[in-house]
Design an enzyme around this catalytic site. Structure first.
Site, PDB file in Angstrom:
ATOM      1  CE  LYS A   1      -0.241  -0.551   4.985  1.00 13.27           C
ATOM      2  NZ  LYS A   1      -0.922  -1.237   6.083  1.00 13.27           N
TER       3      LYS A   1
ATOM      4  NE  ARG B   1      -6.674   0.209  11.627  1.00 16.44           N
ATOM      5  CZ  ARG B   1      -5.443   0.053  11.152  1.00 16.44           C
ATOM      6  NH1 ARG B   1      -4.548   1.006  11.319  1.00 16.44           N
ATOM      7  NH2 ARG B   1      -5.082  -1.048  10.538  1.00 16.44           N
TER       8      ARG B   1
ATOM      9  CE1 TYR C   1      11.193  31.775   5.220  1.00 12.03           C
ATOM     10  CE2 TYR C   1      11.621  29.441   4.858  1.00 12.03           C
ATOM     11  CZ  TYR C   1      11.232  30.687   4.372  1.00 12.03           C
ATOM     12  OH  TYR C   1      10.880  30.830   3.063  1.00 12.03           O
TER      13      TYR C   1
ATOM     14  CG  MET D   1       8.328  23.719   0.242  1.00 11.14           C
ATOM     15  SD  MET D   1       7.266  24.729  -0.795  1.00 11.14           S
ATOM     16  CE  MET D   1       6.176  25.469   0.403  1.00 11.14           C
TER      17      MET D   1
HETATM   18  C1  PLP Z   1      -0.071  -2.117   6.725  1.00 14.03           C
HETATM   19  C2  PLP Z   1      -0.662  -3.407   7.122  1.00 14.03           C
HETATM   20  C3  PLP Z   1       0.141  -4.549   7.249  1.00 14.03           C
HETATM   21  C4  PLP Z   1       1.663  -4.482   7.193  1.00 14.03           C
HETATM   22  O1  PLP Z   1       2.118  -3.932   8.415  1.00 14.03           O
HETATM   23  P1  PLP Z   1       3.688  -3.754   8.741  1.00 14.03           P
HETATM   24  O2  PLP Z   1       3.689  -3.297  10.150  1.00 14.03           O
HETATM   25  O3  PLP Z   1       4.189  -2.693   7.817  1.00 14.03           O
HETATM   26  O4  PLP Z   1       4.350  -5.042   8.520  1.00 14.03           O
HETATM   27  C5  PLP Z   1      -0.479  -5.767   7.476  1.00 14.03           C
HETATM   28  N1  PLP Z   1      -1.823  -5.855   7.620  1.00 14.03           N
HETATM   29  C6  PLP Z   1      -2.633  -4.771   7.535  1.00 14.03           C
HETATM   30  C7  PLP Z   1      -4.085  -4.931   7.709  1.00 14.03           C
HETATM   31  C8  PLP Z   1      -2.074  -3.521   7.302  1.00 14.03           C
HETATM   32  O5  PLP Z   1      -2.870  -2.437   7.238  1.00 14.03           O
END
Ligand code: PLP
Length: 359
Positions: free
Chosen positions: A41, A131, A253, A301
């Site tokens: 992801k 969640r 800055y 930036m």
């Molecule tokens: C992001 C995610 C993972 C991977 O988690 P890591 O801590 O990066 O290994 C696995 N399962 C779900 C549901 C996730 O959202």
């Protein structure tokens, strides 16, 4: 030497990612687990899914996890047909644009939307995060009446650990127990459990399909202990100019840093727009020729400034290393008060990206 026109060079070691996947595959097998997939992801945690996904597939990975269907379509394009591309946040039937994505069902509404389609799906049970996934009451209701699942091809029942990076946290055992109890009451299906850190908790967290992400990309899945993964990311940025300033001269800055002695200040072409977090202002380091170079003043930036008074060999065109073997993304994150995941997924689009493949 600096590359004209770039904000820096981000090198991603695809061979190290493949080696890390193999390490986790062997580890899961040693725990009695089954397959090991990959969380890709957020564009493979900011490193570039179009490059990372084929490298993982070549290593043998057959199960990929994204958050959104649009990400899944990009992963499918990089992958071709065959391997599983599961969408953690789910999507409605037909909303994958023909990419052959597999939905994760998170609510009774998701189950109803897919019921009777015959689709292959994953079912997410919430065992302690509040969640995504079916709540305890929703799991009870489905156990009492599993009819909504008929006509679905239940590939995996999954859950996600809240505290896997804290091995002694009581949530880990509690979630394992809740997951086992829920699975025993639902129609039989393979399981998917551990993330990266979960693979280091022991055999109770093995399953038919692990879903590591961060460890593939070199982050430490065992915080506080030596990192068992190979480093993956190197970020080098060019010095644009070096300014000689007298004692008493403020830099950047807010004039938050003032030279206490006659100083040489190197201005470097990266900033918070490149994911070099502004929270690093005043307490970050670069590396050059085996030495630590202190950042001074605020992160802007597009620019950052380093005190190179004690480093006369640093001149315009020198490359300073912001992330590498000597200072990992986890180290940078600690200085910014965050986690390596945020450092990686913030890496900007202006770096020249180089991918190192197996030799
Ligand atoms: C992001 C995610 C993972 C991977 O988690 P890591 O801590 O990066 O290994 C696995 N399962 C779900 C549901 C996730 O959202």
């Amino acid at each position: 030497m600096a590359e004209a026109g770039t904000a820096g060079v981000l090198t991603v070691d695809l061979a190290a990612i493949a080696a890390n996947w193999t390490t986790l595959r062997d580890r899961h097998a040693a725990l009695g687990g089954g397959a090991v997939g990959a969380a890709v992801k957020a564009d493979a945690y900011g490193l570039g899914a179009a490059e990372v996904v084929p490298a993982l597939a070549a290593a043998g990975c057959r199960h990929f996890f994204v958050a959104h269907a649009v990400e899944g379509a990009a992963v499918r394009a990089a992958l071709g047909p065959g391997p599983l591309v599961a969408v953690l946040n789910g999507f409605h039937p037909g909303a994958d644009g023909g990419a052959g994505l597999t939905p994760v069902l998170n609510t009774p509404g998701d189950i109803a939307a897919w019921a009777g389609t015959g689709a292959a799906v994953l079912l997410h049970l919430d065992t302690g995060m509040a969640r995504l996934g079916l709540s305890p009451a929703e799991i009870e209701a489905l156990a009492a009446d599993p009819a909504p699942l008929t006509g679905l091809d239940l590939l995996y029942v999954m859950t996600h650990l809240a505290c896997a990076d804290e091995p002694d946290h009581p949530m880990n055992a509690a979630q394992a127990a809740r997951f086992a109890a829920a699975r025993a009451r639902l129609p039989a299906a393979p399981s998917s459990f551990a993330n990266s850190a979960g693979l280091f908790l022991g055999p109770a967290f093995a399953s038919d399909l692990a879903r590591p992400g961060c460890a593939l990309y070199g982050l430490n899945p065992t915080p506080g202990r030596p990192n068992p993964m190979r480093p993956v990311v190197r970020l080098e940025v060019p010095v644009l100019q070096v300014r000689e300033i007298p004692a008493g001269t403020p830099v950047g800055y807010g004039a938050t840093w003032t030279a206490a002695r006659p100083s040489r200040i190197a201005t470097v072409a990266a900033g918070y727009a490149d994911g070099y977090l502004r929270a690093l202002s005043g307490h970050a380091l670069a590396r050059h020729a085996g030495q630590d170079i202190p950042l001074v003043g605020r992160v802007s930036m597009d620019l950052i400034t380093f005190d190179v008074t004690d480093h006369p060999l640093i001149t315009p065109g020198s490359m300073l290393e912001l992330i590498g073997d000597a200072q990992t993304a986890d180290d940078v994150a600690a200085r910014a008060g965050t986690i390596g995941y945020e450092v990686l997924t913030s890496l900007g689009a202006r770096y020249a990206r180089r991918y190192r493949r197996a030799a």
